[in-house]
Design a protein around this motif. Structure first.
Motif, mmCIF file in Angstrom:
data_model
loop_
_atom_site.group_PDB
_atom_site.id
_atom_site.type_symbol
_atom_site.label_atom_id
_atom_site.label_comp_id
_atom_site.label_asym_id
_atom_site.label_seq_id
_atom_site.Cartn_x
_atom_site.Cartn_y
_atom_site.Cartn_z
ATOM 1 N N UNK A 173 32.008 110.563 -42.211
ATOM 2 C CA UNK A 173 31.760 110.129 -40.670
ATOM 3 C C UNK A 173 31.288 108.863 -40.335
ATOM 4 N N UNK A 174 31.273 107.883 -41.593
ATOM 5 C CA UNK A 174 31.191 106.568 -41.529
ATOM 6 C C UNK A 174 32.254 105.686 -41.538
ATOM 7 N N UNK A 175 32.724 104.540 -40.822
ATOM 8 C CA UNK A 175 33.658 103.873 -40.837
ATOM 9 C C UNK A 175 34.014 103.139 -42.015
ATOM 10 N N UNK A 176 35.123 102.506 -42.420
ATOM 11 C CA UNK A 176 35.470 101.977 -43.578
ATOM 12 C C UNK A 176 35.134 100.459 -43.296
ATOM 13 N N UNK A 177 34.776 99.860 -44.437
ATOM 14 C CA UNK A 177 34.093 98.194 -44.375
ATOM 15 C C UNK A 177 35.136 97.427 -43.603
ATOM 16 N N UNK A 178 36.609 97.612 -43.810
ATOM 17 C CA UNK A 178 37.568 97.055 -43.304
ATOM 18 C C UNK A 178 37.622 97.206 -41.617
ATOM 19 N N UNK A 179 37.483 98.305 -41.168
ATOM 20 C CA UNK A 179 37.248 98.748 -39.672
ATOM 21 C C UNK A 179 36.213 97.881 -39.119
ATOM 22 N N UNK A 180 35.084 98.084 -39.657
ATOM 23 C CA UNK A 180 33.676 97.355 -39.333
ATOM 24 C C UNK A 180 34.088 95.890 -39.291
ATOM 25 N N UNK A 181 34.655 95.426 -40.082
ATOM 26 C CA UNK A 181 35.163 93.794 -40.202
ATOM 27 C C UNK A 181 35.762 93.449 -38.957
ATOM 28 N N UNK A 182 36.917 94.395 -38.763
ATOM 29 C CA UNK A 182 37.736 93.950 -37.613
ATOM 30 C C UNK A 182 37.185 94.111 -36.255
#
Length: 310
Positions: A226-235
């Motif tokens: 239930x945690x977002x991917x690092x790529x999505x956090x970066x975006x």
């Protein structure tokens, strides 16, 4: 009298409706989804926030109010936190979450049922009226807790959307909920203060991975599903930026259920503690979980939607 809200998922969606916030994907690439629901559900005539404040909350997904709680009140709540953390009878209560490494108290859930002082705070018009105004309805407490982040060794919380978990594991249909964090210690930029991405509440970030049984037992200490991917956090960080909840004790943060937020570890000598209240609209009652086999215990995600009154 408590209302029975354990509504069947099939009863709600048998008309052919679809889940607007699918998550915990087992296959396929997770997406960033536009949120179809509003953030603010009422107008300036319906409560203490004025038109500009409501517009800013709708745009940013959060509002900080300094000095909402007086220094004398802060002292009283702080003493209550000290009392609760030292209560030996609570040590074995499953509502108490301890740090994985040190064993120190990290959070106490359903604290409004343990502490009369916190229960009165949730009904205080300075808090309750604003929650009702944002959500445009009567509200109930979906969750309450006190958080402790001691100096030198307080662990933070990784980036996440609360609504993703409440939707997946508690069955909350829409992000028609608002959290209220009341600082009982000074929040500096360097003692693990909460970070938020303004405007990120307009985007629902899908997560991957099947929800294990009794996932809450591990996730309350350290969440991995239930945690977002690092790529999505970066975006999101690139498009929204990052702000931080700072201010003196007594400052209060109202933030949307779906805003991306997190906090770093606290290696300073200065502790950081807060009271955390989650208000959900009575018109957004939980159904069966959208991505879990069974709901989390009621002390984490309430099933009783009896409205709060002053």
């Amino acid at each position: 009298m408590s209302q029975n809200t354990d509504v069947s998922f099939r009863d709600v969606y048998s008309d052919g409706g679809t889940d607007a916030y699918p998550t915990r994907l087992s296959a396929g690439e997770p997406q960033l989804l536009d949120r179809p629901d509003p953030t603010v559900w009422a107008s300036a005539a319906d409560g203490p926030f004025d038109r500009d404040e409501l517009a800013a909350h709708a745009r940013n997904g959060y509002t900080i109010l300094e000095g909402l709680i007086t220094p004398a009140e802060v002292q009283g709540y702080w003493q209550e936190l000290v009392r609760l953390s030292a209560d030996s009878d609570l040590k074995s209560d499953e509502r108490v979450v301890t740090e994985r490494s040190s064993g120190e108290v990290r959070s106490i859930f359903e604290v409004h049922r343990i502490s009369e002082l916190v229960d009165r705070l949730a009904r205080d018009p300075r808090i309750l009226d604003r929650a009702q105004q944002i959500l445009g309805s009567e509200v109930y407490l979906h969750q309450s807790r006190v958080n402790y982040m001691p100096g030198f060794r307080g662990n933070g919380f990784y980036w996440h959307s609360d609504f993703e978990t409440w939707h997946a594991e508690d069955g909350m249909p829409q992000p028609r909920a608002v959290s209220c964090s009341i600082a009982l210690t000074d929040n500096y930029p360097y003692n693990g203060g909460l970070m938020v991405m303004p405007g990120s509440h307009r985007t629902f970030v899908q997560c991957v991975g099947e929800t294990p049984d009794d996932h809450y037992k591990a996730s309350l200490k350290e969440q991995e599903i239930g945690v977002p991917r690092e790529d999505d956090i970066t975006k999101l960080a690139a498009s929204c930026g990052i702000d931080q909840f700072t201010g003196p004790a007594g400052s209060t943060l109202f933030f949307d259920a779906n805003i991306m937020h997190g906090s770093g570890n606290n290696i300073t000598p200065y502790p950081r503690s807060n009271i955390f209240l989650v208000f959900n609209s009575v018109e957004n009652a939980p159904v069966e979980p959208f991505a879990a086999g069974s709901p989390r215990p009621s002390f984490i995600g309430a099933r009783d939607i009896t409205p709060l009154h002053r």
